[in-house]
Structures are given as structure tokens and as C-alpha cells.
Design a protein around this motif. Structure first.
Motif, PDB file in Angstrom:
ATOM      1  N   GLY A   3       0.353  -7.459  24.089  1.00 49.68           N
ATOM      2  CA  GLY A   3       0.885  -7.591  22.739  1.00 49.68           C
ATOM      3  C   GLY A   3       0.329  -6.630  21.712  1.00 49.68           C
ATOM      4  O   GLY A   3       0.451  -6.862  20.511  1.00 49.68           O
ATOM      5  N   LEU A   4      -0.252  -5.513  22.137  1.00 49.35           N
ATOM      6  CA  LEU A   4      -0.825  -4.570  21.174  1.00 49.35           C
ATOM      7  C   LEU A   4       0.249  -3.961  20.273  1.00 49.35           C
ATOM      8  O   LEU A   4       0.040  -3.803  19.065  1.00 49.35           O
ATOM      9  N   SER A   5       1.400  -3.628  20.843  1.00 47.27           N
ATOM     10  CA  SER A   5       2.484  -3.074  20.015  1.00 47.27           C
ATOM     11  C   SER A   5       3.111  -4.152  19.154  1.00 47.27           C
ATOM     12  O   SER A   5       3.541  -3.888  18.025  1.00 47.27           O
ATOM     13  N   GLY A   6       3.161  -5.366  19.680  1.00 49.53           N
ATOM     14  CA  GLY A   6       3.659  -6.483  18.876  1.00 49.53           C
ATOM     15  C   GLY A   6       2.803  -6.717  17.649  1.00 49.53           C
ATOM     16  O   GLY A   6       3.310  -7.006  16.561  1.00 49.53           O
ATOM     17  N   GLU A   7       1.491  -6.564  17.813  1.00 53.15           N
ATOM     18  CA  GLU A   7       0.589  -6.711  16.672  1.00 53.15           C
ATOM     19  C   GLU A   7       0.808  -5.593  15.658  1.00 53.15           C
ATOM     20  O   GLU A   7       0.723  -5.814  14.445  1.00 53.15           O
ATOM     21  N   ALA A   8       1.094  -4.395  16.144  1.00 52.32           N
ATOM     22  CA  ALA A   8       1.263  -3.248  15.241  1.00 52.32           C
ATOM     23  C   ALA A   8       2.578  -3.305  14.481  1.00 52.32           C
ATOM     24  O   ALA A   8       2.651  -2.860  13.331  1.00 52.32           O
ATOM     25  N   PHE A   9       3.639  -3.823  15.111  1.00 51.02           N
ATOM     26  CA  PHE A   9       4.981  -3.767  14.510  1.00 51.02           C
ATOM     27  C   PHE A   9       5.568  -5.139  14.168  1.00 51.02           C
ATOM     28  O   PHE A   9       6.662  -5.206  13.615  1.00 51.02           O
ATOM     29  N   GLY A  10       4.850  -6.196  14.480  1.00 51.25           N
ATOM     30  CA  GLY A  10       5.418  -7.531  14.313  1.00 51.25           C
ATOM     31  C   GLY A  10       5.875  -7.873  12.915  1.00 51.25           C
ATOM     32  O   GLY A  10       6.848  -8.619  12.734  1.00 51.25           O
ATOM     33  N   ASN A  11       5.225  -7.304  11.903  1.00 55.84           N
ATOM     34  CA  ASN A  11       5.574  -7.699  10.532  1.00 55.84           C
ATOM     35  C   ASN A  11       6.827  -7.014   9.996  1.00 55.84           C
ATOM     36  O   ASN A  11       7.231  -7.260   8.859  1.00 55.84           O
ATOM     37  N   ILE A  12       7.465  -6.143  10.797  1.00 57.24           N
ATOM     38  CA  ILE A  12       8.722  -5.548  10.333  1.00 57.24           C
ATOM     39  C   ILE A  12       9.926  -6.148  11.060  1.00 57.24           C
ATOM     40  O   ILE A  12      11.061  -5.772  10.790  1.00 57.24           O
ATOM     41  N   VAL A  13       9.664  -7.081  11.962  1.00 62.42           N
ATOM     42  CA  VAL A  13      10.739  -7.672  12.765  1.00 62.42           C
ATOM     43  C   VAL A  13      10.708  -9.183  12.596  1.00 62.42           C
ATOM     44  O   VAL A  13       9.691  -9.823  12.840  1.00 62.42           O
ATOM     45  N   LYS A  14      11.830  -9.748  12.182  1.00 63.24           N
ATOM     46  CA  LYS A  14      11.879 -11.197  11.996  1.00 63.24           C
ATOM     47  C   LYS A  14      11.766 -11.943  13.319  1.00 63.24           C
ATOM     48  O   LYS A  14      11.152 -13.003  13.403  1.00 63.24           O
ATOM     49  N   SER A  15      12.381 -11.395  14.363  1.00 62.45           N
ATOM     50  CA  SER A  15      12.352 -12.022  15.686  1.00 62.45           C
ATOM     51  C   SER A  15      12.063 -10.939  16.719  1.00 62.45           C
ATOM     52  O   SER A  15      12.905 -10.092  16.975  1.00 62.45           O
ATOM     53  N   LEU A  16      10.856 -10.974  17.271  1.00 59.21           N
ATOM     54  CA  LEU A  16      10.428  -9.946  18.215  1.00 59.21           C
ATOM     55  C   LEU A  16      10.267 -10.558  19.605  1.00 59.21           C
ATOM     56  O   LEU A  16       9.516 -11.518  19.795  1.00 59.21           O
TER      57      LEU A  16
END
Length: 401
Positions: A255-268
Motif C-alpha cells: 500500500g505504499l502508492s495508496g498512501e501516497a495518492f489515497g487523498n486524491i481518490v474517493k474510492s481507491l
């Protein structure tokens, strides 16, 4: 006996028998409760040993550890106690302690195959390469047809720059198991053969084995920061309030990329081949949904339209990227964004490297993504991670359709 209210010896025997039956039948919580209760009345080494086994089987290694330590203290030459203590130290990331107790086993039983094999794995994890090689060779002296030891030895020769020996032992693996996909893949990397992609079983095995110490190794030791570098690049061309509805993290790992980009995606959503990596990702609660499987298979079957895709250090395991980008395009909404990284080579195509990873030329990437309907918004050369004191060259990419 303790100073607590006395208990009838027959009751103790009955509780012990019930606890042992519960343990054997897999009713571990019941066994744990009974053994723990018995220890309040009688401090017996066997109770500590059995309770350690129960906690270990519950994957509660921190609680298992003191019970195995007590068992060994009481029975310092009991091989089972020593071996299980070494296993538990390994699970608690105390690799040096694990080595100490595997060595104690081997003092008592020189040719204990399991202790030798696990000891070699500890040396490998600590990057004590020569010790790992010597110990795997001892394993093969005892069990010359052991596939895992042979494959691991081949890998150790490969990463220590001994390709002839690595080829020899990968060929030995394939003589024992002609369908061994990981050995086939690594042998191809050493003999200059470039397949279309890495076998799923190889990728799954690499990351399942790597999962326990993946982030520590990658970030602390290899100075890996591709997701944050890619996010910084993303921020340079998109406004601060950029938000999309749905995103997909291809090869999401822990989840490293999820942590980096998660706040720009409502549903990841995330997808990965390694269940053990996904278990770590689930604990972070980053993703709306997590899927286990091959990314191409998922892109073929999903009905979801995604606004955003990210894939960091994923295409190292995919050679021919035409299908990936074409399928991503078919699942992408209008104005979708695709952020990813690649290892770089010169030329106009892709190549399987001696590391077992694929590298792609920038020209190949540009050609493939354009044919699939994507436009290159930005590309930037960077160092992806440190390897043998040098940066692995790569490129960060941002596409739009």
C-alpha cells in the motif's frame, strides 16, 4: 505448586488432557486458556512449551516467545524447544537470536536438515551471503535433491555475481522439477533470454517471502521513495484540489502508492498477486476494495470505470506492456490519469535483466502508450532504488487519455 488455592492433582491431569486434545483438534483459544490457567497452579516446562506452540499457531509470536524461552531454560538440550525458539525469534525479526539457537540445535544434532535450511535462510535475510551459500551447500550434502535449497543456492550465487554457478544450480532445479517457473525465469535472465512477462508463481513467491520485511528493506536499506517522488511530480502539473472518484493501484503490494495518492481518490481499489502483501495493505485501511490476482486478468474482467491508475515498480515484472495499457484504456473514464514507473534501458524495446526484473526503453513506452490511446503528460528520469551501492535508473511517467 503455587501459593494459590490448592487444586486436586486429578483436576490438573484432567485439565491438561483437555488442553492437549483442544490443541490437537485445532481449538487453540480453548487450549490457550486452559494452559494459562494450569500455569497459575504449576510452573511446568511442558506447559510453557505447549502454550508456546499454541501462541505460535495463533500467529501471536510475541506471546509465544517467553514460553519457548522458559522451556529452553528448563531444558537447554531439548532440540524441539531450541528449534521452536529459533523459529519464534525469526518471526519476531530477531534474526541474530534465531541464528544463535539454530546453531545450538546443530551442536546437538550436526545434520539436522531443517535447522541447517532455516539457518541458511537467516543468513540470507541478513545478507551474510557467503555464510548462506556455505550453509545451503551443507543442506545439499544431506539432501541433494531438495528443490528449495537448490533454488535458493542458485539465487545466492546469482546475487553475488557468480552467474556460472547460478546457472548450474538453476539447471539442477529444472532437472528435479522441469515445470519450476521461477527457476525457468531466472535462468532466462542469466542466459539473455527475454520472455513476454514474469510467471505469476515467481512474482507471488518473491513477494510472499519478502512481505515480513518488505517496507523496512525497501525504504530503509534501498532508499526507495518512488511513490512519493511520483506524487511530487503529479503535484507539479495538477491543482491542489484535484480529486477523482475512482482509482486503481496496480500491483499495490503493502500500500505504499495508496498512501501516497489515497487523498486524491474517493474510492481507491488495489490488486496484487501476493496475499501476504495484501494482508499488510488491508491493515492500513487505505483501499475500498482489494483484489488478489493478475492485473491483466482483473483489467479484462472488471466492469468498473476508473479515473486514476497508479503502478509503481510493477512493470519490472511485466515485459510486453501493450496489453496492460490497452486494457487500462478500456476501463478508463474520460480524462483518466495513469502514473507509473519503469526501470530504464537503452534501445527500443524491453529486456529481462540478470536481476530477474524487466527494464524498458523510454522509446518503447512512448510507442506503446500512444498506440493504446494514452498521451504522455510528463516523464522524468530518476533513481528508483539503491542496489550494490548504485542507483537503479528509471523513469517516472504521467499519462492522460
Amino acid at each position: 505448586m503455587s501459593s494459590l488455592t490448592p487444586i486436586n492433582p486429578d483436576t490438573i491431569n484432567e485439565m491438561f488432557t483437555t488442553a492437549c486434545n483442544a490443541q490437537m483438534e485445532g481449538r487453540l483459544q480453548e487450549a490457550q486458556k486452559l494452559y494459562s490457567e494450569l500455569l497459575t497452579f504449576i510452573d511446568a516446562p511442558l506447559l510453557h512449551y505447549n502454550l508456546g506452540l499454541v501462541y505460535y499457531d495463533l500467529s501471536d509470536y510475541e506471546n509465544a516467545l517467553p514460553h519457548f524461552e522458559t522451556s529452553v531454560k528448563c531444558n537447554p538440550e531439548d532440540i524441539d524447544s531450541l528449534f521452536n525458539l529459533a523459529l519464534c525469534y525469526k518471526k519476531c525479526s530477531r534474526i541474530s537470536d534465531s541464528i544463535t539457537f539454530y546453531k545450538k540445535v546443530l551442536v546437538l544434532e550436526t545434520n539436522n536438515f531443517d535447522a541447517l535450511y532455516n539457518l541458511a535462510g537467516c543468513y540470507r535475510e541478513l545478507r551474510q551471503d557467503q555464510s548462506a551459500i556455505e550453509t545451503y551447500l551443507k543442506v545439499l550434502e544431506i539432501h541433494q535433491d531438495h528443490i528449495s535449497a537448490t533454488n535458493n543456492l542458485a539465487y545466492m550465487f546469482q546475487i553475488t555475481g557468480q552467474p556460472d554457478q547460478a546457472i548450474r544450480y538453476y539447471k539442477n532445479v529444472l532437472s528435479l522439477d522441469p515445470g519450476h517457473e521461477a527457476a525457468t525465469h531466472m535462468l532466462a535472465s542469466l542466459e539473455g533470454v527475454t520472455p513476454q512477462s514474469s510467471p505469476d508463481s515467481y512474482v507471488r513467491g518473491v513477494f510472499d517471502n519478502y512481505s515480513d520485511h518488505y517496507e523496512k528493506s525497501l525504504i530503509d536499506e534501498l532508499h526507495y521513495s518512488v511513490p512519493t517522488k511520483l506524487r511530487t511530480l503529479f503535484n507539479s502539473i495538477f491543482p491542489e484540489d484535484y480529486i477523482v472518484s475512482s482509482g486503481l493501484d496496480l500491483g499495490c503490494g503493502t500500500g505504499l502508492s495508496g498512501e501516497a495518492f489515497g487523498n486524491i481518490v474517493k474510492s481507491l481499489d488495489g490488486i496484487d498477486l501476493s496475499e501476504k502483501m495484501l494482508d499488510i495493505a488491508r491493515e492500513k485501511d487505505i483501499y475500498t476494495s482489494i483484489f488478489s490476482g493478475n492485473i491483466v486478468d482483473y483489467l479484462r474482467s472488471t466492469k468498473i470505470k476508473y479515473d486514476f491508475f497508479v503502478a509503481t515498480d510493477v512493470f519490472n515484472y511485466v515485459g510486453n506492456l501493450k496489453e496492460v495499457f490497452s486494457l487500462a484504456q478500456s476501463t478508463a473514464s474520460k480524462n483518466a490519469v495513469f502514473c507509473f514507473s519503469t526501470e530504464t534501458i537503452t534501445g527500443d524495446s524491453f529486456k529481462l535483466q540478470p536481476s530477474g526484473r524487466f527494464a524498458h526503453s523510454p522509446g518503447y513506452i512512448v510507442e506503446v502508450v500512444k498506440k493504446a490511446g494514452w498521451n504522455v503528460e510528463l516523464q522524468k528520469q530518476t533513481g528508483l532504488r539503491m542496489e550494490k551501492g548504485k542507483w537503479i535508473p528509471g523513469v517516472l511517467w504521467i499519462l492522460k487519455n
